[in-house]
Scaffold this active site. Structure first.
Site, PDB file in Angstrom:
ATOM      1  N   THR A  72       0.832  -1.208   0.000  1.00 15.05           N
ATOM      2  CA  THR A  72       0.000   0.000   0.000  1.00 15.05           C
ATOM      3  C   THR A  72       0.868   1.259   0.000  1.00 15.05           C
ATOM      4  OG1 THR A  72      -1.758  -1.190   1.142  1.00 15.05           O
ATOM      5  CG2 THR A  72      -1.825   1.228   1.254  1.00 15.05           C
ATOM      6  N   HIS A 201       4.274 -10.123   2.692  1.00 13.70           N
ATOM      7  CA  HIS A 201       3.338 -11.074   3.329  1.00 13.70           C
ATOM      8  C   HIS A 201       2.505 -11.886   2.340  1.00 13.70           C
ATOM      9  CE1 HIS A 201      -0.732  -9.052   3.149  1.00 13.70           C
ATOM     10  NE2 HIS A 201      -0.007  -7.983   2.950  1.00 13.70           N
ATOM     11  N   THR A 237      13.600   4.787  10.831  1.00 14.49           N
ATOM     12  CA  THR A 237      14.533   3.695  11.119  1.00 14.49           C
ATOM     13  C   THR A 237      14.056   2.434  10.408  1.00 14.49           C
ATOM     14  OG1 THR A 237      15.052   4.673  13.252  1.00 14.49           O
ATOM     15  CG2 THR A 237      15.578   2.336  12.974  1.00 14.49           C
ATOM     16  N   CYS A 325     -10.138  -6.347   1.537  1.00 13.07           N
ATOM     17  CA  CYS A 325     -10.435  -4.979   1.963  1.00 13.07           C
ATOM     18  C   CYS A 325     -11.901  -4.618   1.747  1.00 13.07           C
ATOM     19  CB  CYS A 325      -9.560  -3.996   1.198  1.00 13.07           C
ATOM     20  SG  CYS A 325      -7.945  -4.632   0.840  1.00 13.07           S
TER      21      CYS A 325
HETATM   22  C1  PLP Z   1      -2.212  -7.094  -0.954  1.00  9.66           C
HETATM   23  C2  PLP Z   1      -2.112  -6.156  -2.090  1.00  9.66           C
HETATM   24  C3  PLP Z   1      -1.675  -4.825  -1.885  1.00  9.66           C
HETATM   25  C4  PLP Z   1      -1.416  -4.260  -0.513  1.00  9.66           C
HETATM   26  O1  PLP Z   1      -0.231  -4.721   0.048  1.00  9.66           O
HETATM   27  P1  PLP Z   1      -0.019  -4.538   1.641  1.00  9.66           P
HETATM   28  O2  PLP Z   1       1.394  -4.980   1.869  1.00  9.66           O
HETATM   29  O3  PLP Z   1      -1.019  -5.447   2.283  1.00  9.66           O
HETATM   30  O4  PLP Z   1      -0.222  -3.110   1.958  1.00  9.66           O
HETATM   31  C5  PLP Z   1      -1.542  -4.006  -2.978  1.00  9.66           C
HETATM   32  N1  PLP Z   1      -1.814  -4.452  -4.217  1.00  9.66           N
HETATM   33  C6  PLP Z   1      -2.226  -5.705  -4.452  1.00  9.66           C
HETATM   34  C7  PLP Z   1      -2.489  -6.148  -5.850  1.00  9.66           C
HETATM   35  C8  PLP Z   1      -2.403  -6.600  -3.399  1.00  9.66           C
HETATM   36  O5  PLP Z   1      -2.838  -7.835  -3.637  1.00  9.66           O
END
Ligand code: PLP
Length: 393
Positions: A72, A201, A237, A325
């Site tokens: 994000t 993740h 940091t 989301c």
């Molecule tokens: C999960 C996802 C994100 C967001 O990543 P985060 O590390 O959870 O903030 C952005 N773009 C796509 C296509 C995703 O699948």
């Protein structure tokens, strides 16, 4: 009860090797990488090595890798950072209608601040059309941001062609590759990708750490102001353990990548064929072949997706109805609406996403349980009853 996790597009469990690699950076190697004494310099070196390792897998150079708090932030930074620094050149951004909200909501925010955004339509499979892209370009266009692969329906975008068009027009091309990492081969140099977002993740790494790759020579305004970390472009940091974990996750996800992709694709095909064969009025969403190895997205007519998820959950099966989301809101997925599904079909869709730990037996269990659940729901559906009555007359 056997628990089946088929929501790897939402997040993934960390691998033991990733945790093991991270552990020392929580305890003995606790120094602040900006300090000059040895216990701190160990960390600086570890971060530099991680940068090198991560760069290698996307065909970038170490000094083009910037650590962020995740996908994000990387998306936000790419778009706002380029918009701000180029406002004397132009205010127009091109993206697609099926981006992740990290991109869409950032673009909507910029629209409120004087920027102009073109949201390209997608076809029934979720792909943009290259001629549409060319036609959307204006003298004021400063950025094209189009995802590598979609998180809901798994469609892989024509990234190389987009890169070519962007290069010809000297427009910066950013791609959200969060879902593509570990499933397709990425080479930012070959594919003319100027900026790329990824996160740990989704590939068995820790939450809260990601990368924005920025091609050397591209000017970008900072999003996070502060210290001189990340070569003065992103203060704060460093998340040392997270960075080490991300590098380890990148290494592991790319080991035997061809074999893994082949294996996961075979499970995907088994799942898709099994569902379409055993459940009437079901349709696959997304592209049949230009799709992520791990993604299955199906619409079931006369069924409400959220209720289907609850019934699956009661049977120990974790799936999703779209992006995590949007779960909890009643609006149907913007992705499914954009590929032309009417509201009721978009509402009756579920996403099953696989991982390398998924097994044939898990797929078989889902194929065994899902038809009965869908049938039970349809038996209670007034719409289905109407449909059957109409057919009888
Ligand atoms: C999960 C996802 C994100 C967001 O990543 P985060 O590390 O959870 O903030 C952005 N773009 C796509 C296509 C995703 O699948």
């Amino acid at each position: 009860m056997e628990r089946i996790y088929f929501d790897y597009a939402a997040t993934t469990p960390m691998k033991k090797e990733v945790i093991d690699a991270m552990m020392p950076y929580f305890t003995e190697n606790f120094g602040n990488p900006s300090s000059i004494y040895q216990i701190a310099q160990i960390n600086k070196k570890a971060i530099d090595d991680a940068r090198e390792e991560i760069a290698k897998y996307i065909g970038a150079k170490a000094n083009e890798i910037y650590f962020t708090s995740g996908g994000t932030e990387a998306d936000n930074w790419a778009i706002k950072g380029i918009a701000e620094i180029n406002k004397h050149k132009g205010n127009h951004i091109i993206t697609s209608k099926i981006e992740h909200h990290a991109v869409l909501h950032t673009c909507e925010y910029l629209e409120k601040n004087g920027y102009e955004v073109t949201y390209l339509d997608v076809d029934e499979y979720g792909s943009i059309n290259i001629d549409d892209l060319k036609n959307a370009i204006k003298p004021t266009t400063i950025l094209i941001s189009i995802m590598y692969a979609n998180n809901e329906i798994g469609t892989i975008m024509p990234v190389e062609e987009i890169g070519k068009v962007a290069k010809e027009h000297k427009i910066i091309f950013h791609t959200d590759a969060v879902q593509a990492i570990g499933q397709v081969k990425i080479d930012v140099a070959e594919q003319n990708i100027d900026m790329l977002s990824l996160t740990a993740h989704k590939i068995n790494g820790p939450k809260g750490i990601g990368v924005l790759y920025v091609r050397r020579g591209i000017r970008i305004a900072p999003l996070i102001h502060g210290g001189a970390q990340e070569r003065g472009r992103r203060g704060g940091t460093e998340n040392v353990a997270g960075i080490i974990g991300l590098a380890k996750a990148m290494e592991l996800t790319h080991a035997n990548i061809d074999k893994k992709v082949e294996y996961i694709t075979s499970l995907r095909e088994m799942l898709i064929e099994g569902i379409l064969k055993s459940i009437p009025h079901a349709k696959l969403n997304g592209h049949p072949t230009k799709r992520l190895a791990n993604n299955v997205n199906i619409s079931f007519e006369f069924v409400e997706g959220e209720s289907l998820l609850l019934l699956l959950d009661m049977q120990g099966i974790a799936a999703s109805s779209g992006s995590a989301c949007t779960s909890g809101s009643l609006d149907p997925s913007h992705v499914l609406l954009s590929i032309g599904l009417p509201h009721e079909k978009a509402h009756g869709s579920i996403r099953l996403t696989l991982g390398e730990a998924s097994t044939k037996k898990e797929v078989e269990t889902v194929l065994e349980k899902l038809p009965a659940i869908v049938k039970r729901m349809r038996d209670m559906s007034p719409l289905y009853e109407d449909y059957l009555n109409k057919r009888r007359h």
